[in-house]
Scaffold this motif. Structure first.
Motif, PDB file in Angstrom:
ATOM      1  N   LYS A 281      40.489 -22.219  63.168  1.00  0.00           N
ATOM      2  CA  LYS A 281      42.292 -23.798  62.542  1.00  0.00           C
ATOM      3  C   LYS A 281      41.961 -24.323  63.798  1.00  0.00           C
ATOM      4  CE  LYS A 281      44.787 -19.414  63.497  1.00  0.00           C
ATOM      5  NZ  LYS A 281      46.064 -18.243  64.518  1.00  0.00           N
ATOM      6  N   GLN A 282      40.274 -24.324  64.329  1.00  0.00           N
ATOM      7  CA  GLN A 282      39.799 -25.997  64.828  1.00  0.00           C
ATOM      8  C   GLN A 282      39.443 -26.865  64.220  1.00  0.00           C
ATOM      9  OE1 GLN A 282      40.916 -25.283  68.333  1.00  0.00           O
ATOM     10  NE2 GLN A 282      41.450 -23.152  67.320  1.00  0.00           N
ATOM     11  N   ALA A 283      39.576 -28.148  64.715  1.00  0.00           N
ATOM     12  CA  ALA A 283      39.254 -29.335  63.708  1.00  0.00           C
ATOM     13  C   ALA A 283      37.741 -29.379  63.717  1.00  0.00           C
ATOM     14  CB  ALA A 283      39.879 -30.355  64.584  1.00  0.00           C
ATOM     15  N   GLY A 284      36.696 -29.026  63.112  1.00  0.00           N
ATOM     16  CA  GLY A 284      35.571 -29.586  62.785  1.00  0.00           C
ATOM     17  C   GLY A 284      34.495 -29.862  63.732  1.00  0.00           C
TER      18      GLY A 284
ATOM     19  N   ALA B 294      32.941 -26.181  69.510  1.00  0.00           N
ATOM     20  CA  ALA B 294      31.425 -26.072  70.081  1.00  0.00           C
ATOM     21  C   ALA B 294      31.217 -24.195  71.359  1.00  0.00           C
ATOM     22  CB  ALA B 294      31.460 -26.775  71.033  1.00  0.00           C
ATOM     23  N   THR B 295      30.577 -23.932  70.555  1.00  0.00           N
ATOM     24  CA  THR B 295      30.309 -22.391  71.360  1.00  0.00           C
ATOM     25  C   THR B 295      31.052 -22.146  72.852  1.00  0.00           C
ATOM     26  OG1 THR B 295      28.701 -21.619  69.729  1.00  0.00           O
ATOM     27  CG2 THR B 295      29.533 -20.355  72.061  1.00  0.00           C
ATOM     28  N   TYR B 296      30.413 -23.154  74.002  1.00  0.00           N
ATOM     29  CA  TYR B 296      31.137 -23.646  74.867  1.00  0.00           C
ATOM     30  C   TYR B 296      32.895 -24.025  75.494  1.00  0.00           C
ATOM     31  CZ  TYR B 296      31.886 -26.004  79.577  1.00  0.00           C
ATOM     32  OH  TYR B 296      32.478 -25.948  80.562  1.00  0.00           O
ATOM     33  N   LEU B 297      33.338 -24.986  74.018  1.00  0.00           N
ATOM     34  CA  LEU B 297      34.636 -24.500  74.618  1.00  0.00           C
ATOM     35  C   LEU B 297      34.921 -23.045  73.918  1.00  0.00           C
ATOM     36  CD1 LEU B 297      35.111 -27.781  73.084  1.00  0.00           C
ATOM     37  CD2 LEU B 297      35.556 -26.990  75.725  1.00  0.00           C
ATOM     38  N   THR B 298      34.895 -22.557  72.532  1.00  0.00           N
ATOM     39  CA  THR B 298      34.800 -21.011  72.368  1.00  0.00           C
ATOM     40  C   THR B 298      35.157 -20.309  73.112  1.00  0.00           C
ATOM     41  OG1 THR B 298      34.863 -21.731  70.357  1.00  0.00           O
ATOM     42  CG2 THR B 298      34.747 -19.020  70.872  1.00  0.00           C
ATOM     43  N   LEU B 299      34.559 -20.610  73.975  1.00  0.00           N
ATOM     44  CA  LEU B 299      33.732 -19.132  74.941  1.00  0.00           C
ATOM     45  C   LEU B 299      34.967 -19.583  76.621  1.00  0.00           C
ATOM     46  CD1 LEU B 299      30.579 -18.305  75.522  1.00  0.00           C
ATOM     47  CD2 LEU B 299      31.743 -17.310  74.589  1.00  0.00           C
ATOM     48  N   LYS B 300      34.875 -20.778  76.713  1.00  0.00           N
ATOM     49  CA  LYS B 300      36.301 -21.363  77.619  1.00  0.00           C
ATOM     50  C   LYS B 300      37.446 -20.721  77.153  1.00  0.00           C
ATOM     51  CE  LYS B 300      37.819 -24.770  80.223  1.00  0.00           C
ATOM     52  NZ  LYS B 300      38.286 -26.452  79.967  1.00  0.00           N
TER      53      LYS B 300
ATOM     54  N   GLY C 147      18.115 -23.649  74.269  1.00  0.00           N
ATOM     55  CA  GLY C 147      17.287 -23.526  75.311  1.00  0.00           C
ATOM     56  C   GLY C 147      16.081 -25.357  75.465  1.00  0.00           C
ATOM     57  N   GLU C 148      16.854 -25.256  73.622  1.00  0.00           N
ATOM     58  CA  GLU C 148      15.370 -27.013  73.766  1.00  0.00           C
ATOM     59  C   GLU C 148      17.325 -27.536  73.608  1.00  0.00           C
ATOM     60  OE1 GLU C 148      13.785 -25.938  69.756  1.00  0.00           O
ATOM     61  OE2 GLU C 148      12.380 -25.199  70.276  1.00  0.00           O
ATOM     62  N   GLY C 149      18.363 -27.533  74.000  1.00  0.00           N
ATOM     63  CA  GLY C 149      19.594 -28.513  74.175  1.00  0.00           C
ATOM     64  C   GLY C 149      19.821 -28.857  72.413  1.00  0.00           C
ATOM     65  N   LYS C 150      20.120 -28.413  71.964  1.00  0.00           N
ATOM     66  CA  LYS C 150      20.611 -28.780  70.453  1.00  0.00           C
ATOM     67  C   LYS C 150      21.699 -28.435  69.792  1.00  0.00           C
ATOM     68  CE  LYS C 150      16.331 -27.604  68.116  1.00  0.00           C
ATOM     69  NZ  LYS C 150      14.974 -26.986  67.217  1.00  0.00           N
ATOM     70  N   TRP C 151      22.332 -27.292  71.457  1.00  0.00           N
ATOM     71  CA  TRP C 151      23.757 -27.164  70.703  1.00  0.00           C
ATOM     72  C   TRP C 151      24.802 -28.177  71.984  1.00  0.00           C
ATOM     73  CZ3 TRP C 151      25.726 -21.083  70.205  1.00  0.00           C
ATOM     74  CH2 TRP C 151      25.043 -21.234  69.431  1.00  0.00           C
ATOM     75  N   LYS C 152      25.857 -28.436  71.867  1.00  0.00           N
ATOM     76  CA  LYS C 152      26.888 -28.959  72.547  1.00  0.00           C
ATOM     77  C   LYS C 152      27.361 -28.107  73.962  1.00  0.00           C
ATOM     78  CE  LYS C 152      29.457 -30.933  69.239  1.00  0.00           C
ATOM     79  NZ  LYS C 152      31.309 -30.410  68.500  1.00  0.00           N
ATOM     80  N   LYS C 153      26.781 -29.000  74.657  1.00  0.00           N
ATOM     81  CA  LYS C 153      26.768 -28.810  75.760  1.00  0.00           C
ATOM     82  C   LYS C 153      25.637 -27.303  76.911  1.00  0.00           C
ATOM     83  CE  LYS C 153      31.773 -30.577  77.602  1.00  0.00           C
ATOM     84  NZ  LYS C 153      30.875 -30.932  78.742  1.00  0.00           N
ATOM     85  N   SER C 154      24.501 -27.898  75.999  1.00  0.00           N
ATOM     86  CA  SER C 154      24.173 -26.517  76.236  1.00  0.00           C
ATOM     87  C   SER C 154      23.550 -26.120  77.433  1.00  0.00           C
ATOM     88  CB  SER C 154      22.648 -26.555  75.770  1.00  0.00           C
ATOM     89  OG  SER C 154      22.604 -26.818  74.048  1.00  0.00           O
TER      90      SER C 154
ATOM     91  N   GLU D 145      25.435 -26.573  80.086  1.00  0.00           N
ATOM     92  CA  GLU D 145      26.958 -26.084  80.920  1.00  0.00           C
ATOM     93  C   GLU D 145      26.992 -24.374  80.405  1.00  0.00           C
ATOM     94  OE1 GLU D 145      26.400 -28.881  79.401  1.00  0.00           O
ATOM     95  OE2 GLU D 145      27.506 -30.467  81.058  1.00  0.00           O
ATOM     96  N   LEU D 146      26.387 -23.842  78.904  1.00  0.00           N
ATOM     97  CA  LEU D 146      26.920 -22.915  77.561  1.00  0.00           C
ATOM     98  C   LEU D 146      26.674 -22.359  78.745  1.00  0.00           C
ATOM     99  CD1 LEU D 146      27.890 -21.587  75.075  1.00  0.00           C
ATOM    100  CD2 LEU D 146      26.250 -22.589  75.083  1.00  0.00           C
ATOM    101  N   ILE D 147      25.114 -21.993  79.068  1.00  0.00           N
ATOM    102  CA  ILE D 147      24.443 -21.146  79.878  1.00  0.00           C
ATOM    103  C   ILE D 147      24.530 -20.983  81.234  1.00  0.00           C
ATOM    104  CG2 ILE D 147      21.971 -20.437  80.308  1.00  0.00           C
ATOM    105  CD1 ILE D 147      22.439 -19.914  77.579  1.00  0.00           C
ATOM    106  N   GLN D 148      25.606 -21.673  81.857  1.00  0.00           N
ATOM    107  CA  GLN D 148      25.571 -21.513  83.572  1.00  0.00           C
ATOM    108  C   GLN D 148      26.820 -20.893  83.694  1.00  0.00           C
ATOM    109  OE1 GLN D 148      25.025 -25.843  84.494  1.00  0.00           O
ATOM    110  NE2 GLN D 148      23.000 -25.554  84.994  1.00  0.00           N
ATOM    111  N   GLU D 149      26.821 -21.333  82.631  1.00  0.00           N
ATOM    112  CA  GLU D 149      29.267 -20.687  82.977  1.00  0.00           C
ATOM    113  C   GLU D 149      29.170 -19.606  82.351  1.00  0.00           C
ATOM    114  OE1 GLU D 149      31.715 -23.995  82.160  1.00  0.00           O
ATOM    115  OE2 GLU D 149      30.256 -25.407  83.475  1.00  0.00           O
ATOM    116  N   ASN D 150      28.287 -18.800  81.578  1.00  0.00           N
ATOM    117  CA  ASN D 150      28.864 -18.265  80.397  1.00  0.00           C
ATOM    118  C   ASN D 150      27.650 -16.391  80.678  1.00  0.00           C
ATOM    119  OD1 ASN D 150      31.390 -18.763  78.929  1.00  0.00           O
ATOM    120  ND2 ASN D 150      29.861 -20.417  79.082  1.00  0.00           N
ATOM    121  N   LYS D 151      27.866 -15.672  80.663  1.00  0.00           N
ATOM    122  CA  LYS D 151      26.643 -14.347  79.836  1.00  0.00           C
ATOM    123  C   LYS D 151      26.566 -14.190  77.959  1.00  0.00           C
ATOM    124  CE  LYS D 151      28.940 -12.247  83.383  1.00  0.00           C
ATOM    125  NZ  LYS D 151      29.561 -10.535  83.723  1.00  0.00           N
TER     126      LYS D 151
END
Length: 204
Positions: free
Chosen positions: A77-80, A84-90, A114-121, A123-129
């Protein structure tokens, strides 16, 4: 407090390996629920072969009867450009504030993050499991140690590595290729999904 795994994929189509993987992860990690999260066809980095409607219908058919499995069309349902996985997990942490949320992924995706290829890589790792499944040829511990993004978040809680018995390589791509070339992938997908694909002449 429940433990919820978010299992994102194209599911194009969903396969028996997807189901077996989700079931095994739920058992080994003591998850109370696995949410199947099909990606959006509007994502610029995805080239999908079946419509959102067909992929969604097949997921519903595949998980029917398993009380631990649910599907969510949140990303569909989200605009393409906003996905971002970061926003989805939020989103899921806000939806289930009293529960533990885990993102289920393969070791190949761990390398990309790990290579920083994802949006907010970072923050994604720091704030999630994360629950990370083995992939052939990838040393997960080495991948974590080589990446500053990953190793600085390795506190014993961030990563649950599953390195035994989950490196099965039958993919959705393989099944699509079999259909397209006149092969017979019947027993690689749930029976009701196979019937659905034949009925709607998908991947032909």
């Amino acid at each position: 407090m429940a433990k919820i795994g978010i299992y994102g994929s194209s599911f194009d189509p969903i396969t028996n390996v997807h189901l077996w993987t989700a079931s095994t992860v739920a058992h080994r990690c003591r998850l109370d629920r696995v949410i199947f999260l099909p990606c959006s066809s509007k994502r610029p980095d995805k080239s999908l072969h079946a419509s959102d409607e067909h992929r969604w219908n097949m997921i519903q058919l595949a998980i029917d009867g398993n009380d631990k499995f649910v599907a969510d069309d949140y990303e569909m349902k989200q605009a393409g450009w906003e996905i971002a996985t970061y926003l989805t997990l939020k989103h899921y942490k806000e939806a289930f504030p009293d529960d533990d949320i885990y993102f289920i992924m393969g070791a190949d995706l761990l390398l990309d993050i790990g290579e920083g290829k994802w949006k907010k890589s970072e923050e994604l790792i720091q704030e999630n499991k994360f629950i990370v499944m083995a992939r052939d040829g990838i040393n997960m511990l080495a991948a974590i140690s080589k990446s500053p993004i990953l190793r600085n978040a390795d506190d014993g809680q961030t990563f649950h590595l599953i390195d035994k018995g989950l490196a099965m390589e039958i993919s959705s791509t393989y099944i699509r290729d079999e259909f397209q070339r006149g092969g017979e992938p019947r027993y690689l997908v749930p029976d009701n999904c196979y019937a659905y694909m034949c009925q709607h002449k998908l991947y032909r």
